[in-house]
Design an enzyme around this catalytic site. Sequence first.
Site, PDB file in Angstrom:
ATOM      1  N   GLY A 206    -101.404 -26.721 -30.427  1.00  0.00           N
ATOM      2  CA  GLY A 206    -100.293 -25.977 -29.854  1.00  0.00           C
ATOM      3  C   GLY A 206     -99.215 -26.760 -29.154  1.00  0.00           C
ATOM      4  O   GLY A 206     -98.088 -26.268 -29.010  1.00  0.00           O
TER       5      GLY A 206
ATOM      6  N   GLY B 297    -101.983 -30.624 -34.172  1.00  0.00           N
ATOM      7  CA  GLY B 297    -101.404 -30.921 -35.476  1.00  0.00           C
ATOM      8  C   GLY B 297    -100.027 -31.533 -35.250  1.00  0.00           C
ATOM      9  O   GLY B 297     -99.827 -32.747 -35.285  1.00  0.00           O
TER      10      GLY B 297
ATOM     11  N   CYS C 125     -81.339 -20.648 -54.623  1.00  0.00           N
ATOM     12  CA  CYS C 125     -80.477 -19.467 -54.749  1.00  0.00           C
ATOM     13  C   CYS C 125     -80.787 -18.421 -53.696  1.00  0.00           C
ATOM     14  O   CYS C 125     -81.260 -17.316 -54.018  1.00  0.00           O
ATOM     15  CB  CYS C 125     -80.608 -18.894 -56.154  1.00  0.00           C
ATOM     16  SG  CYS C 125     -80.167 -20.114 -57.372  1.00  0.00           S
ATOM     17  N   GLU C 126     -80.607 -18.793 -52.462  1.00  0.00           N
ATOM     18  CA  GLU C 126     -80.789 -17.873 -51.340  1.00  0.00           C
ATOM     19  C   GLU C 126     -79.859 -18.313 -50.229  1.00  0.00           C
ATOM     20  O   GLU C 126     -79.749 -19.512 -49.963  1.00  0.00           O
ATOM     21  CB  GLU C 126     -82.216 -17.984 -50.764  1.00  0.00           C
ATOM     22  CG  GLU C 126     -83.283 -17.627 -51.722  1.00  0.00           C
ATOM     23  CD  GLU C 126     -84.341 -16.720 -51.111  1.00  0.00           C
ATOM     24  OE1 GLU C 126     -84.091 -16.151 -50.017  1.00  0.00           O
ATOM     25  OE2 GLU C 126     -85.382 -16.597 -51.731  1.00  0.00           O
TER      26      GLU C 126
ATOM     27  N   TYR D 258     -95.727 -29.669 -40.926  1.00  0.00           N
ATOM     28  CA  TYR D 258     -95.338 -28.401 -41.553  1.00  0.00           C
ATOM     29  C   TYR D 258     -94.077 -28.549 -42.411  1.00  0.00           C
ATOM     30  O   TYR D 258     -93.266 -27.641 -42.486  1.00  0.00           O
ATOM     31  CB  TYR D 258     -95.171 -27.305 -40.485  1.00  0.00           C
ATOM     32  CG  TYR D 258     -96.390 -27.150 -39.608  1.00  0.00           C
ATOM     33  CD1 TYR D 258     -97.564 -26.632 -40.131  1.00  0.00           C
ATOM     34  CD2 TYR D 258     -96.384 -27.551 -38.273  1.00  0.00           C
ATOM     35  CE1 TYR D 258     -98.707 -26.523 -39.343  1.00  0.00           C
ATOM     36  CE2 TYR D 258     -97.521 -27.434 -37.481  1.00  0.00           C
ATOM     37  CZ  TYR D 258     -98.677 -26.924 -38.029  1.00  0.00           C
ATOM     38  OH  TYR D 258     -99.804 -26.810 -37.245  1.00  0.00           O
TER      39      TYR D 258
END
Length: 397
Positions: free
Chosen positions: A242, A282, A349-350, A378
């Site tokens: 965290g 992480g 395409c967004e 990530y």
Amino acid sequence: MRSGYVFKDSELKLVNSKGFHSLLPFYEAHPTYVYNLESIKQRISSYQTALKGVDSKIHYAVKANSHDSILSLMKDSDCGIDVVSAGEVKKCLEVGSAASDIIFSGIGKSHDEISFAIKNSVGQINVESLGELKRIQQISNSLKKNVNIGLRLNPDIPVKTHPYIATGFRENKFGVALSQIPEALVLIKDSKYISWTSIGAHIGSQILDLDPLKKSMDSLKKIYSFLKNQEVALESIDLGGGLGVDYRSDDEELDFQNIQNYGKLIQDTFKDSGIKIILEPGRSLVARSGVLLMKVEYIKNNGFKNFVIVNSGMHHMLRPALYQAFHRIQPLKTKESENIVCDIVGPICESSDVLGFDRQIPKPEEGDLLALRDAGAYGASMSSNYNLHGLAKEIVV
Ligand code: LLP
């Protein structure tokens, strides 16, 4: 000396104990993640130093970055691992991690995943619901094989982070509610092959304020005492991961300071309790180690706004699109040119495919290289083959 990335001689360079390294040769016609193992090592040892006064072990959260070399580094640095799928278990076993060093977390473990984990004698399964507990009971009975479990609790603590990555509040799907502990106790006492060795909580990710983490520790400490009175002899308390990094700042000393402050808090809370402390970091280990190198394809002005169109985007780095996350984006080689304000966008395409809004950068030319910073956590692990552009390359230094 701290290892990381710095500007030197008009270039963003990687610095490690062997000196300064140009990143330009690493880019070969395709978006590329570069990871700096030395910076990860320095963070592992910072955690280990910060926790010296308590019996403790770090279990790296593989989901942040599952590159083989990073997993091997964890193994060689005496870190266990935290996984969330049979796929991650397999990968860790393949790079040579001991099964006993694996903690299997995750909310939706299938029957096959649980069997696989028990057959392979993973060190601990962190249980997320009473239903999962019953399933583990049934599988361990039929395999006639012992399994250590940790109960992941939901301590109902809100955290200031993006709502999609807050996990310890009662509205979140994660963990067993504290009110269900007595029922879990009965179930486990009834189970021939289950040893209850741990309790834990993971209240969210990208947390920079230690206050909620302190609340979570206090809550777990209380439950540990309660269970002791019920004659449950736990071996460890798992505090989850965290700890965040400040993506807007290039002062990495603050990262190390945060790790030290967090370690002190853990020591102050648990030093007299005689219990082993498990941490599952992480991001705080690997985020700063990575940069994503990408090339400028076009500079477009539509009469309203500037767009710098690059060959990487949300398919390689989803965090900005999914969490409105901020990552610094810098030219790999700086040169004298006027600054422009632009959106740095990818080829997908967004309209959500924006890596950075309203960034002020020296006006690039087609073919110039840019680096998206703090991409080690990530990034690649959440990438996809959307629009079939292919995945980014990954290189370890
Ligand atoms: N342990 C458990 C049970 C977890 O679910 C996680 C992360 C960790 C440990 C490691 O947390 P960390 O130290 O990295 O904060 N994709 C999001 C982050 C999702 C985190 C999921 N769980 C992002 O890019 O911000």
